[in-house]
Design a protein around this motif. Sequence first.
Motif, PDB file in Angstrom:
ATOM      1  N   TRP A  60      -8.564  -0.068  -3.210  1.00 17.58           N
ATOM      2  CA  TRP A  60      -7.180   0.447  -3.655  1.00 17.58           C
ATOM      3  C   TRP A  60      -6.091  -0.174  -3.057  1.00 17.58           C
ATOM      4  N   PHE A  61      -6.188  -0.537  -1.605  1.00 21.11           N
ATOM      5  CA  PHE A  61      -4.916  -0.858  -1.040  1.00 21.11           C
ATOM      6  C   PHE A  61      -5.509  -1.779   0.122  1.00 21.11           C
ATOM      7  N   ASN A  62      -5.369  -3.156  -0.108  1.00 19.62           N
ATOM      8  CA  ASN A  62      -5.933  -4.100   1.134  1.00 19.62           C
ATOM      9  C   ASN A  62      -4.660  -4.438   1.793  1.00 19.62           C
ATOM     10  N   ARG A  63      -4.510  -4.318   2.994  1.00 20.11           N
ATOM     11  CA  ARG A  63      -3.577  -4.621   4.083  1.00 20.11           C
ATOM     12  C   ARG A  63      -3.389  -6.217   4.213  1.00 20.11           C
ATOM     13  N   GLU A  64      -4.453  -6.951   4.273  1.00 17.81           N
ATOM     14  CA  GLU A  64      -4.395  -8.450   4.278  1.00 17.81           C
ATOM     15  C   GLU A  64      -3.697  -9.033   3.149  1.00 17.81           C
ATOM     16  N   ARG A  65      -4.170  -8.611   1.991  1.00 15.66           N
ATOM     17  CA  ARG A  65      -3.809  -9.181   0.885  1.00 15.66           C
ATOM     18  C   ARG A  65      -2.157  -8.842   0.630  1.00 15.66           C
ATOM     19  N   MET A  66      -1.747  -7.614   1.100  1.00 11.47           N
ATOM     20  CA  MET A  66      -0.240  -7.211   0.877  1.00 11.47           C
ATOM     21  C   MET A  66       0.412  -7.899   1.917  1.00 11.47           C
ATOM     22  N   LYS A  67      -0.244  -8.250   3.273  1.00 14.23           N
ATOM     23  CA  LYS A  67       0.357  -9.024   4.124  1.00 14.23           C
ATOM     24  C   LYS A  67       0.788 -10.401   3.575  1.00 14.23           C
ATOM     25  N   LYS A  68      -0.171 -10.953   3.305  1.00 16.07           N
ATOM     26  CA  LYS A  68       0.096 -12.273   2.734  1.00 16.07           C
ATOM     27  C   LYS A  68       1.364 -12.217   1.492  1.00 16.07           C
ATOM     28  N   LEU A  69       1.171 -11.373   0.406  1.00 17.00           N
ATOM     29  CA  LEU A  69       2.053 -11.198  -0.423  1.00 17.00           C
ATOM     30  C   LEU A  69       3.598 -11.364   0.154  1.00 17.00           C
ATOM     31  N   LEU A  70       3.643 -10.250   1.092  1.00 19.03           N
ATOM     32  CA  LEU A  70       5.097  -9.825   1.779  1.00 19.03           C
ATOM     33  C   LEU A  70       5.374 -11.135   2.706  1.00 19.03           C
ATOM     34  N   ARG A  71       4.587 -12.021   3.195  1.00 15.38           N
ATOM     35  CA  ARG A  71       4.920 -13.251   4.154  1.00 15.38           C
ATOM     36  C   ARG A  71       5.649 -14.089   3.244  1.00 15.38           C
ATOM     37  N   ASN A  72       4.845 -14.275   1.916  1.00 10.69           N
ATOM     38  CA  ASN A  72       5.402 -15.217   1.121  1.00 10.69           C
ATOM     39  C   ASN A  72       6.586 -14.877   0.369  1.00 10.69           C
ATOM     40  N   CYS A  73       6.763 -13.624   0.282  1.00 13.11           N
ATOM     41  CA  CYS A  73       8.211 -13.182  -0.358  1.00 13.11           C
ATOM     42  C   CYS A  73       9.318 -13.500   0.878  1.00 13.11           C
ATOM     43  N   ILE A  74       9.076 -13.399   2.038  1.00 16.26           N
ATOM     44  CA  ILE A  74       9.987 -13.652   3.016  1.00 16.26           C
ATOM     45  C   ILE A  74      10.410 -14.886   3.449  1.00 16.26           C
ATOM     46  N   SER A  75       9.120 -15.896   3.116  1.00 16.55           N
ATOM     47  CA  SER A  75       9.367 -17.444   3.039  1.00 16.55           C
ATOM     48  C   SER A  75      10.166 -17.952   1.877  1.00 16.55           C
ATOM     49  N   LYS A  76      10.286 -17.319   0.973  1.00 15.68           N
ATOM     50  CA  LYS A  76      10.965 -17.567  -0.470  1.00 15.68           C
ATOM     51  C   LYS A  76      12.378 -16.865  -0.503  1.00 15.68           C
ATOM     52  N   GLY A  77      12.590 -16.059   0.723  1.00  9.18           N
ATOM     53  CA  GLY A  77      13.964 -15.612   0.717  1.00  9.18           C
ATOM     54  C   GLY A  77      14.057 -14.407  -0.470  1.00  9.18           C
ATOM     55  N   GLN A  78      12.939 -13.956  -0.848  1.00  8.81           N
ATOM     56  CA  GLN A  78      13.009 -12.585  -1.821  1.00  8.81           C
ATOM     57  C   GLN A  78      12.880 -11.163  -1.055  1.00  8.81           C
TER      58      GLN A  78
ATOM     59  N   ASN B 122       9.887  -6.239   9.067  1.00  6.87           N
ATOM     60  CA  ASN B 122       8.737  -6.049   9.979  1.00  6.87           C
ATOM     61  C   ASN B 122       7.724  -5.737   8.996  1.00  6.87           C
ATOM     62  N   VAL B 123       6.710  -6.603   8.782  1.00  5.05           N
ATOM     63  CA  VAL B 123       5.784  -6.640   7.693  1.00  5.05           C
ATOM     64  C   VAL B 123       4.696  -5.502   7.838  1.00  5.05           C
ATOM     65  N   GLU B 124       4.432  -5.408   9.333  1.00  5.51           N
ATOM     66  CA  GLU B 124       3.418  -4.309   9.357  1.00  5.51           C
ATOM     67  C   GLU B 124       3.980  -2.808   8.834  1.00  5.51           C
ATOM     68  N   LEU B 125       5.326  -2.681   9.297  1.00  7.66           N
ATOM     69  CA  LEU B 125       5.889  -1.253   9.066  1.00  7.66           C
ATOM     70  C   LEU B 125       6.103  -1.407   7.456  1.00  7.66           C
ATOM     71  N   ALA B 126       6.282  -2.489   6.969  1.00  9.44           N
ATOM     72  CA  ALA B 126       6.652  -2.493   5.394  1.00  9.44           C
ATOM     73  C   ALA B 126       5.254  -2.101   4.716  1.00  9.44           C
ATOM     74  N   ILE B 127       4.203  -2.613   5.226  1.00 11.65           N
ATOM     75  CA  ILE B 127       2.891  -2.453   4.548  1.00 11.65           C
ATOM     76  C   ILE B 127       2.687  -0.843   4.645  1.00 11.65           C
ATOM     77  N   THR B 128       2.879  -0.244   6.056  1.00 19.63           N
ATOM     78  CA  THR B 128       2.635   1.062   6.210  1.00 19.63           C
ATOM     79  C   THR B 128       3.434   1.980   5.251  1.00 19.63           C
ATOM     80  N   ILE B 129       4.827   1.613   5.099  1.00 21.24           N
ATOM     81  CA  ILE B 129       5.518   2.397   4.229  1.00 21.24           C
ATOM     82  C   ILE B 129       5.310   2.199   2.709  1.00 21.24           C
ATOM     83  N   ILE B 130       4.859   0.966   2.474  1.00 21.96           N
ATOM     84  CA  ILE B 130       4.361   0.761   0.942  1.00 21.96           C
ATOM     85  C   ILE B 130       2.983   1.604   0.642  1.00 21.96           C
ATOM     86  N   HIS B 131       2.199   1.719   1.655  1.00 24.40           N
ATOM     87  CA  HIS B 131       0.969   2.437   1.514  1.00 24.40           C
ATOM     88  C   HIS B 131       1.349   4.159   1.324  1.00 24.40           C
TER      89      HIS B 131
END
Length: 205
Positions: free
Chosen positions: A134-152, A158-167
């Motif tokens: 249902w909810f894979n942290r590593e895949r979510m981490k990759k997507l969020l880091r891509n969003c950061i690198s592209k200014g989205q 804080n990616v780890e905190l963001a993932i916890t909040i999303i979940h």
Amino acid sequence: MARKTKADALKTRQHLLDVAITLFAKNGVSTTTLADIADAAGMTRGAIYWHFDSKVSLFNEIWNIQSCIALEIRRKLKIQNPDNDLKLLREIIIETLKFISTDRRQHELLQILYHTCEFNGEMYSEREIRERYWFNRERMKKLLRNCISKGQIPVNTNVELAITIIHGYLSGIVKNWLMQPENLNLYEQAPDVVDSLIAMLTKSA
């Protein structure tokens, strides 16, 4: 003939798993016995023990055969835009919520995960199932880091905190919908639910 026998055995095994999922979701994992599953499947106890030596092995096999919802949804998305990972993330979550709301089997599996199972012993843990299904942290981490690198989303996210909040946000939505589906039209309101989440992610610090 041997091929037919093997096919029949696989069909029987799948039928037992299907019946177990329905009983676990409806009555709870701890109170459902292998005998209950065999009876509901119209089989003898010997038949179920031929395929599963314990309820734990049956329970774990249920999750072994499930595909990750998000990956399945991602394969079906019509829009595949690698330059906009935030939009991709939004679409994945929206379509996932819609899928959950309309598919009986997904409803049962999530009911087991969140409401009718007391995890113990050699059973897969809730965390293991969640990561697998249902909810894979590593895949979510990759997507969020891509969003950061592209200014989205903000660079100081804080990616780890963001993932916890999303979940926590999505689990809360799904858990409450499972308990009181009349309070939320998950299919119709999925875009609003996800846009509220995206708004939190994109808010400037």
